[in-house]
Design a protein around this motif. Structure first.
Motif, PDB file in Angstrom:
ATOM      1  N   LEU A 156       0.817  -1.199   0.000  1.00 39.01           N
ATOM      2  CA  LEU A 156       0.000   0.000   0.000  1.00 39.01           C
ATOM      3  C   LEU A 156       0.865   1.270   0.000  1.00 39.01           C
ATOM      4  CD1 LEU A 156      -3.128  -0.060   0.100  1.00 39.01           C
ATOM      5  CD2 LEU A 156      -2.943   0.621   2.494  1.00 39.01           C
ATOM      6  N   CYS A 170      -5.603  -6.459   2.370  1.00 43.22           N
ATOM      7  CA  CYS A 170      -6.580  -5.461   1.931  1.00 43.22           C
ATOM      8  C   CYS A 170      -7.752  -6.146   1.254  1.00 43.22           C
ATOM      9  CB  CYS A 170      -5.941  -4.489   0.931  1.00 43.22           C
ATOM     10  SG  CYS A 170      -4.642  -3.431   1.613  1.00 43.22           S
ATOM     11  N   TRP A 207      -7.399   2.885  -6.468  1.00 45.18           N
ATOM     12  CA  TRP A 207      -6.998   2.969  -5.063  1.00 45.18           C
ATOM     13  C   TRP A 207      -8.175   3.341  -4.161  1.00 45.18           C
ATOM     14  CZ3 TRP A 207      -3.138   0.314  -3.912  1.00 45.18           C
ATOM     15  CH2 TRP A 207      -1.942   0.322  -4.626  1.00 45.18           C
TER      16      TRP A 207
END
Length: 398
Positions: A156, A170, A207
Protein backbone atom coordinates in the motif's frame (compact mmCIF):
# COMPACT_ATOMS: atom_id res chain seq x y z
CA UNK A 1 -36.75 15.81 0.08
CA UNK A 2 -36.51 14.81 3.73
CA UNK A 3 -35.72 11.16 4.34
CA UNK A 4 -38.39 9.28 6.29
CA UNK A 5 -37.26 8.47 9.82
CA UNK A 6 -37.15 4.71 10.37
CA UNK A 7 -37.34 3.51 13.98
CA UNK A 8 -36.00 0.44 15.74
CA UNK A 9 -39.54 -0.90 16.06
CA UNK A 10 -40.21 -0.50 12.35
CA UNK A 11 -37.01 -2.36 11.44
CA UNK A 12 -37.94 -5.29 13.69
CA UNK A 13 -41.42 -5.40 12.18
CA UNK A 14 -39.84 -5.61 8.73
CA UNK A 15 -37.42 -8.28 9.96
CA UNK A 16 -40.32 -10.49 11.08
CA UNK A 17 -41.92 -10.21 7.63
CA UNK A 18 -38.60 -11.02 5.98
CA UNK A 19 -38.08 -13.97 8.30
CA UNK A 20 -41.47 -15.44 7.46
CA UNK A 21 -40.58 -15.24 3.77
CA UNK A 22 -37.20 -16.87 4.48
CA UNK A 23 -38.85 -19.73 6.35
CA UNK A 24 -41.34 -20.32 3.55
CA UNK A 25 -38.39 -20.79 1.17
CA UNK A 26 -36.13 -22.63 3.63
CA UNK A 27 -36.12 -26.06 1.96
CA UNK A 28 -35.89 -24.59 -1.54
CA UNK A 29 -32.93 -22.36 -0.61
CA UNK A 30 -31.17 -25.26 1.11
CA UNK A 31 -31.57 -27.45 -1.98
CA UNK A 32 -30.70 -24.76 -4.54
CA UNK A 33 -27.60 -23.31 -2.88
CA UNK A 34 -29.06 -19.91 -2.10
CA UNK A 35 -32.15 -17.76 -1.69
CA UNK A 36 -33.93 -16.43 -4.75
CA UNK A 37 -34.54 -12.97 -6.16
CA UNK A 38 -37.78 -12.57 -4.20
CA UNK A 39 -35.90 -12.87 -0.92
CA UNK A 40 -33.12 -10.62 -2.18
CA UNK A 41 -35.60 -7.90 -3.17
CA UNK A 42 -37.48 -8.24 0.12
CA UNK A 43 -34.25 -7.89 2.09
CA UNK A 44 -33.31 -4.79 0.11
CA UNK A 45 -36.77 -3.31 0.67
CA UNK A 46 -36.38 -3.58 4.47
CA UNK A 47 -33.44 -1.14 4.37
CA UNK A 48 -31.61 -3.26 6.95
CA UNK A 49 -28.41 -2.95 4.91
CA UNK A 50 -28.51 0.82 5.52
CA UNK A 51 -28.80 0.66 9.33
CA UNK A 52 -25.11 1.45 10.02
CA UNK A 53 -24.36 3.29 6.77
CA UNK A 54 -23.35 6.93 7.41
CA UNK A 55 -26.35 9.22 7.05
CA UNK A 56 -24.63 11.39 4.46
CA UNK A 57 -24.80 8.36 2.14
CA UNK A 58 -28.43 7.50 2.85
CA UNK A 59 -27.93 5.60 6.09
CA UNK A 60 -30.65 5.23 8.71
CA UNK A 61 -28.60 6.42 11.68
CA UNK A 62 -29.57 3.46 13.88
CA UNK A 63 -27.49 1.40 16.31
CA UNK A 64 -25.60 -1.87 16.29
CA UNK A 65 -28.25 -3.27 18.64
CA UNK A 66 -31.00 -2.51 16.12
CA UNK A 67 -29.05 -4.16 13.31
CA UNK A 68 -28.27 -7.22 15.43
CA UNK A 69 -31.83 -7.52 16.73
CA UNK A 70 -33.06 -7.54 13.12
CA UNK A 71 -30.56 -10.31 12.32
CA UNK A 72 -31.59 -12.36 15.39
CA UNK A 73 -35.24 -11.96 14.40
CA UNK A 74 -34.70 -13.30 10.87
CA UNK A 75 -32.47 -16.10 12.23
CA UNK A 76 -35.37 -17.44 14.27
CA UNK A 77 -37.07 -18.23 10.97
CA UNK A 78 -33.97 -19.25 8.96
CA UNK A 79 -30.33 -19.44 10.03
CA UNK A 80 -29.13 -18.98 6.44
CA UNK A 81 -31.56 -16.10 5.99
CA UNK A 82 -30.14 -14.51 9.13
CA UNK A 83 -26.64 -15.01 7.77
CA UNK A 84 -27.49 -13.01 4.65
CA UNK A 85 -29.36 -10.40 6.68
CA UNK A 86 -26.21 -9.87 8.77
CA UNK A 87 -23.71 -9.67 5.97
CA UNK A 88 -25.40 -6.96 3.94
CA UNK A 89 -25.15 -4.25 6.67
CA UNK A 90 -21.94 -5.69 8.16
CA UNK A 91 -20.08 -5.43 4.86
CA UNK A 92 -21.14 -1.81 4.54
CA UNK A 93 -19.07 -1.09 7.66
CA UNK A 94 -15.79 -1.58 5.80
CA UNK A 95 -17.14 0.32 2.80
CA UNK A 96 -17.59 3.23 5.24
CA UNK A 97 -13.80 3.13 5.80
CA UNK A 98 -12.86 3.58 2.13
CA UNK A 99 -11.62 6.91 0.76
CA UNK A 100 -14.50 9.32 0.11
CA UNK A 101 -14.66 8.58 -3.61
CA UNK A 102 -15.02 4.85 -2.92
CA UNK A 103 -17.79 5.44 -0.37
CA UNK A 104 -19.68 7.67 -2.75
CA UNK A 105 -19.40 5.21 -5.64
CA UNK A 106 -20.53 2.10 -3.75
CA UNK A 107 -23.09 3.66 -1.40
CA UNK A 108 -24.43 5.73 -4.29
CA UNK A 109 -25.39 2.53 -6.14
CA UNK A 110 -27.30 1.20 -3.07
CA UNK A 111 -26.40 -2.34 -4.13
CA UNK A 112 -25.52 -5.10 -1.68
CA UNK A 113 -21.83 -5.74 -0.94
CA UNK A 114 -20.17 -9.14 -0.46
CA UNK A 115 -16.64 -9.90 0.65
CA UNK A 116 -14.12 -12.73 0.95
CA UNK A 117 -11.39 -11.79 3.41
CA UNK A 118 -8.72 -14.37 2.62
CA UNK A 119 -5.75 -12.42 1.14
CA UNK A 120 -4.98 -14.88 -1.65
CA UNK A 121 -5.45 -12.66 -4.70
CA UNK A 122 -2.61 -11.67 -6.99
CA UNK A 123 -2.11 -7.99 -7.80
CA UNK A 124 -0.19 -6.11 -10.46
CA UNK A 125 0.56 -2.46 -9.74
CA UNK A 126 -0.54 -0.01 -12.39
CA UNK A 127 -1.18 3.71 -12.53
CA UNK A 128 -4.04 4.63 -10.21
CA UNK A 129 -4.43 1.26 -8.52
CA UNK A 130 -3.93 -2.46 -9.04
CA UNK A 131 -5.04 -5.17 -11.43
CA UNK A 132 -6.51 -8.12 -9.54
CA UNK A 133 -6.62 -11.81 -10.41
CA UNK A 134 -7.46 -14.97 -8.48
CA UNK A 135 -10.13 -17.37 -7.35
CA UNK A 136 -11.86 -17.11 -3.98
CA UNK A 137 -14.28 -19.48 -2.22
CA UNK A 138 -17.09 -18.81 0.26
CA UNK A 139 -18.61 -15.63 -1.14
CA UNK A 140 -21.78 -15.56 0.95
CA UNK A 141 -24.70 -13.95 -0.88
CA UNK A 142 -22.54 -13.19 -3.90
CA UNK A 143 -25.40 -13.67 -6.37
CA UNK A 144 -27.41 -11.00 -4.50
CA UNK A 145 -24.64 -8.39 -4.60
CA UNK A 146 -23.45 -5.70 -6.97
CA UNK A 147 -20.03 -5.32 -5.35
CA UNK A 148 -17.51 -7.63 -3.69
CA UNK A 149 -14.33 -6.95 -1.71
CA UNK A 150 -11.68 -9.61 -2.37
CA UNK A 151 -8.69 -10.24 -0.14
CA UNK A 152 -5.14 -9.70 -1.37
CA UNK A 153 -1.78 -8.67 0.06
CA UNK A 154 -1.14 -5.18 -1.28
CA UNK A 155 2.00 -3.04 -0.99
CA UNK A 156 0.00 0.00 0.00
CA UNK A 157 1.27 3.50 -0.84
CA UNK A 158 1.04 4.95 2.65
CA UNK A 159 1.40 8.56 1.54
CA UNK A 160 -1.70 8.21 -0.65
CA UNK A 161 -3.81 6.72 2.16
CA UNK A 162 -2.41 8.77 5.02
CA UNK A 163 -1.43 5.64 6.96
CA UNK A 164 1.62 3.45 7.35
CA UNK A 165 2.35 1.86 3.97
CA UNK A 166 3.86 -1.46 2.99
CA UNK A 167 2.51 -4.95 2.35
CA UNK A 168 -0.75 -5.64 4.20
CA UNK A 169 -4.03 -7.50 3.87
CA UNK A 170 -6.58 -5.46 1.93
CA UNK A 171 -9.97 -5.83 0.35
CA UNK A 172 -9.90 -4.92 -3.34
CA UNK A 173 -13.45 -4.02 -4.35
CA UNK A 174 -14.82 -4.83 -7.80
CA UNK A 175 -18.22 -5.11 -9.38
CA UNK A 176 -19.45 -8.70 -9.12
CA UNK A 177 -20.19 -8.60 -12.85
CA UNK A 178 -16.45 -8.13 -13.50
CA UNK A 179 -15.79 -11.64 -12.19
CA UNK A 180 -17.18 -15.08 -12.92
CA UNK A 181 -19.37 -16.71 -10.26
CA UNK A 182 -18.78 -20.44 -9.88
CA UNK A 183 -21.88 -22.09 -8.36
CA UNK A 184 -20.00 -24.67 -6.30
CA UNK A 185 -21.60 -24.14 -2.87
CA UNK A 186 -22.97 -27.48 -1.69
CA UNK A 187 -21.92 -27.94 1.90
CA UNK A 188 -23.17 -29.81 4.97
CA UNK A 189 -25.10 -26.76 6.10
CA UNK A 190 -25.81 -23.08 5.41
CA UNK A 191 -26.55 -23.91 1.79
CA UNK A 192 -29.14 -21.15 1.75
CA UNK A 193 -26.34 -18.60 2.18
CA UNK A 194 -25.33 -19.09 -1.46
CA UNK A 195 -21.62 -18.94 -0.60
CA UNK A 196 -20.32 -19.60 -4.09
CA UNK A 197 -16.84 -18.98 -5.50
CA UNK A 198 -15.70 -16.20 -7.82
CA UNK A 199 -12.89 -16.09 -10.35
CA UNK A 200 -11.36 -12.79 -11.41
CA UNK A 201 -8.91 -12.17 -14.26
CA UNK A 202 -6.93 -8.94 -14.55
CA UNK A 203 -9.61 -6.54 -13.24
CA UNK A 204 -8.59 -2.95 -12.52
CA UNK A 205 -9.22 -1.75 -8.94
CA UNK A 206 -8.64 1.99 -8.33
CA UNK A 207 -7.00 2.97 -5.06
CA UNK A 208 -10.23 4.50 -3.80
CA UNK A 209 -11.76 1.00 -3.72
CA UNK A 210 -8.92 -0.61 -1.75
CA UNK A 211 -9.64 -1.08 1.97
CA UNK A 212 -6.64 -1.66 4.31
CA UNK A 213 -8.09 -4.16 6.81
CA UNK A 214 -5.28 -4.00 9.35
CA UNK A 215 -5.52 -0.22 9.60
CA UNK A 216 -9.27 -0.10 10.19
CA UNK A 217 -9.13 -3.03 12.62
CA UNK A 218 -6.54 -1.12 14.63
CA UNK A 219 -8.45 2.14 14.49
CA UNK A 220 -11.93 2.53 12.95
CA UNK A 221 -11.20 5.83 11.21
CA UNK A 222 -11.98 6.11 7.47
CA UNK A 223 -9.30 6.81 4.90
CA UNK A 224 -9.26 10.36 3.62
CA UNK A 225 -11.43 11.95 6.30
CA UNK A 226 -14.79 13.54 5.40
CA UNK A 227 -16.80 11.73 8.05
CA UNK A 228 -18.99 12.39 11.07
CA UNK A 229 -17.30 10.86 14.15
CA UNK A 230 -20.69 10.63 15.87
CA UNK A 231 -21.82 7.89 13.49
CA UNK A 232 -21.85 4.53 15.32
CA UNK A 233 -19.67 2.88 12.70
CA UNK A 234 -16.92 5.42 13.41
CA UNK A 235 -16.76 5.18 17.18
CA UNK A 236 -16.91 1.43 17.76
CA UNK A 237 -13.98 -1.05 17.38
CA UNK A 238 -14.43 -2.56 13.91
CA UNK A 239 -13.53 -6.22 14.52
CA UNK A 240 -15.69 -7.03 17.57
CA UNK A 241 -18.67 -5.09 16.19
CA UNK A 242 -18.48 -7.03 12.91
CA UNK A 243 -17.95 -10.50 14.36
CA UNK A 244 -20.60 -10.45 17.11
CA UNK A 245 -23.11 -10.93 14.31
CA UNK A 246 -22.15 -14.60 14.14
CA UNK A 247 -23.29 -15.08 17.73
CA UNK A 248 -26.48 -13.16 16.95
CA UNK A 249 -27.43 -15.63 14.23
CA UNK A 250 -26.52 -18.60 16.41
CA UNK A 251 -28.63 -17.29 19.29
CA UNK A 252 -31.67 -16.69 17.09
CA UNK A 253 -31.45 -20.20 15.68
CA UNK A 254 -31.09 -21.77 19.14
CA UNK A 255 -34.05 -19.79 20.50
CA UNK A 256 -36.25 -21.09 17.68
CA UNK A 257 -35.18 -24.68 18.32
CA UNK A 258 -35.99 -24.38 22.02
CA UNK A 259 -39.51 -23.25 21.15
CA UNK A 260 -39.80 -25.96 18.49
CA UNK A 261 -38.77 -28.61 21.01
CA UNK A 262 -41.29 -27.39 23.58
CA UNK A 263 -44.18 -27.42 21.10
CA UNK A 264 -43.33 -30.74 19.49
CA UNK A 265 -43.00 -32.42 22.89
CA UNK A 266 -46.43 -31.07 23.79
CA UNK A 267 -48.00 -32.50 20.63
CA UNK A 268 -46.09 -35.78 20.41
CA UNK A 269 -47.86 -38.99 21.47
CA UNK A 270 -45.45 -41.67 22.77
CA UNK A 271 -47.12 -45.05 22.26
CA UNK A 272 -44.46 -46.83 24.29
CA UNK A 273 -45.19 -44.54 27.26
CA UNK A 274 -48.95 -44.44 26.82
CA UNK A 275 -49.01 -40.65 27.24
CA UNK A 276 -48.24 -37.35 25.61
CA UNK A 277 -44.50 -36.93 25.68
CA UNK A 278 -44.59 -33.65 27.60
CA UNK A 279 -46.22 -35.52 30.51
CA UNK A 280 -43.11 -37.65 30.94
CA UNK A 281 -40.63 -36.48 33.62
CA UNK A 282 -37.82 -37.46 31.24
CA UNK A 283 -39.12 -35.12 28.52
CA UNK A 284 -39.62 -32.37 31.09
CA UNK A 285 -36.03 -32.80 32.24
CA UNK A 286 -34.77 -32.70 28.64
CA UNK A 287 -36.67 -29.48 27.90
CA UNK A 288 -35.21 -27.95 31.04
CA UNK A 289 -31.71 -28.87 29.85
CA UNK A 290 -32.12 -27.31 26.41
CA UNK A 291 -33.81 -24.21 27.84
CA UNK A 292 -30.91 -23.69 30.24
CA UNK A 293 -28.42 -24.03 27.38
CA UNK A 294 -30.25 -21.33 25.44
CA UNK A 295 -30.50 -19.07 28.50
CA UNK A 296 -26.74 -19.46 29.04
CA UNK A 297 -26.15 -18.39 25.43
CA UNK A 298 -28.49 -15.42 25.89
CA UNK A 299 -26.59 -14.23 28.95
CA UNK A 300 -23.18 -14.51 27.27
CA UNK A 301 -24.44 -12.79 24.15
CA UNK A 302 -25.96 -9.89 26.08
CA UNK A 303 -22.72 -9.42 28.00
CA UNK A 304 -20.74 -9.27 24.76
CA UNK A 305 -23.18 -6.82 23.18
CA UNK A 306 -23.15 -4.60 26.25
CA UNK A 307 -19.36 -4.49 26.07
CA UNK A 308 -19.53 -3.30 22.46
CA UNK A 309 -22.18 -0.73 23.38
CA UNK A 310 -19.94 0.49 26.20
CA UNK A 311 -17.10 1.06 23.75
CA UNK A 312 -19.53 2.90 21.45
CA UNK A 313 -20.73 5.18 24.25
CA UNK A 314 -17.10 5.96 25.06
CA UNK A 315 -16.38 6.73 21.41
CA UNK A 316 -13.63 4.14 21.27
CA UNK A 317 -12.36 3.21 17.82
CA UNK A 318 -10.09 0.42 19.06
CA UNK A 319 -9.87 -2.21 21.79
CA UNK A 320 -6.91 -4.03 23.31
CA UNK A 321 -6.06 -7.55 22.22
CA UNK A 322 -7.23 -8.96 25.54
CA UNK A 323 -10.53 -7.08 25.31
CA UNK A 324 -11.13 -8.33 21.79
CA UNK A 325 -10.14 -11.89 22.69
CA UNK A 326 -12.53 -11.88 25.66
CA UNK A 327 -15.51 -10.81 23.57
CA UNK A 328 -14.51 -13.34 20.89
CA UNK A 329 -14.40 -16.11 23.50
CA UNK A 330 -17.93 -15.23 24.65
CA UNK A 331 -19.10 -15.06 21.04
CA UNK A 332 -17.67 -18.48 20.17
CA UNK A 333 -19.23 -20.01 23.27
CA UNK A 334 -22.62 -18.82 22.05
CA UNK A 335 -21.97 -20.48 18.69
CA UNK A 336 -20.85 -23.73 20.27
CA UNK A 337 -23.88 -23.89 22.56
CA UNK A 338 -26.20 -23.21 19.60
CA UNK A 339 -24.67 -26.07 17.61
CA UNK A 340 -25.13 -28.38 20.60
CA UNK A 341 -28.75 -27.26 20.92
CA UNK A 342 -29.28 -28.12 17.25
CA UNK A 343 -28.24 -31.74 17.44
CA UNK A 344 -29.62 -32.25 20.96
CA UNK A 345 -33.04 -31.08 19.74
CA UNK A 346 -32.94 -33.51 16.83
CA UNK A 347 -31.83 -36.30 19.14
CA UNK A 348 -34.68 -35.65 21.58
CA UNK A 349 -37.33 -35.44 18.84
CA UNK A 350 -36.19 -38.60 17.10
CA UNK A 351 -36.53 -39.69 13.51
CA UNK A 352 -39.42 -37.38 12.66
CA UNK A 353 -37.09 -34.39 13.02
CA UNK A 354 -34.34 -35.98 10.94
CA UNK A 355 -36.07 -35.94 7.56
CA UNK A 356 -34.17 -33.81 5.05
CA UNK A 357 -35.85 -30.42 4.92
CA UNK A 358 -37.46 -30.56 8.35
CA UNK A 359 -36.88 -27.24 10.09
CA UNK A 360 -35.02 -28.88 12.99
CA UNK A 361 -32.78 -30.84 10.62
CA UNK A 362 -31.93 -27.75 8.53
CA UNK A 363 -31.31 -25.59 11.60
CA UNK A 364 -29.06 -28.24 13.19
CA UNK A 365 -26.87 -28.47 10.09
CA UNK A 366 -26.77 -24.71 9.64
CA UNK A 367 -25.83 -24.03 13.28
CA UNK A 368 -23.06 -26.62 13.13
CA UNK A 369 -21.64 -24.98 9.99
CA UNK A 370 -21.68 -21.64 11.79
CA UNK A 371 -19.75 -23.08 14.71
CA UNK A 372 -16.84 -24.13 12.47
CA UNK A 373 -16.56 -20.82 10.59
CA UNK A 374 -13.06 -19.44 11.14
CA UNK A 375 -14.51 -16.49 13.04
CA UNK A 376 -16.28 -18.90 15.38
CA UNK A 377 -13.66 -21.66 15.82
CA UNK A 378 -14.05 -22.47 19.52
CA UNK A 379 -10.69 -24.06 20.30
CA UNK A 380 -8.72 -21.39 18.47
CA UNK A 381 -10.47 -18.55 20.26
CA UNK A 382 -10.08 -20.14 23.67
CA UNK A 383 -6.34 -20.30 22.93
CA UNK A 384 -6.30 -16.66 21.79
CA UNK A 385 -8.08 -15.60 24.98
CA UNK A 386 -5.66 -17.56 27.14
CA UNK A 387 -2.64 -16.15 25.29
CA UNK A 388 -3.87 -12.61 25.76
CA UNK A 389 -4.07 -13.11 29.53
CA UNK A 390 -0.33 -13.75 29.56
CA UNK A 391 0.38 -10.65 27.48
CA UNK A 392 0.97 -12.66 24.31
CA UNK A 393 -0.42 -11.69 20.93
CA UNK A 394 -3.87 -13.01 20.06
CA UNK A 395 -5.07 -13.80 16.56
CA UNK A 396 -5.16 -10.78 14.22
CA UNK A 397 -8.78 -11.43 13.21
CA UNK A 398 -10.45 -11.87 16.61
Amino acid sequence: MLQKVVTHEEIIKRAHALGKLAESKLTEADANGGYDKEFRDALHETGIHRILRPKRYGGLGLSHRTMLEAVRTVSQYSVAGGWLTLFMPAHECWVAMLPPKGREEIFGSDEFVADILYPIGKVEYVEGGVRLSGRWQWGSGIEMCGWIGLGAMVDLPGELFGIEGGPQACLCTIKVSEGHIIRDWKAFGLNGSGSHSIEVKDVFVPWHRVCPLAAIKKNAVPIGGEFDPEEAVYHTPFGPAFAIGFATIALGGAQRLQRELRERLRNRQRIVLGMKEWESPVAQRNLGEVTTMVETAEALYERALQQIESWTSQGRTSASEEEQARVAAWRCNVGRIAAQVGFRTMELLGGAAAYRGDLVEVFARDLFMMSIHFGQAYDDHMMFYGRSQYGLSAHPLV
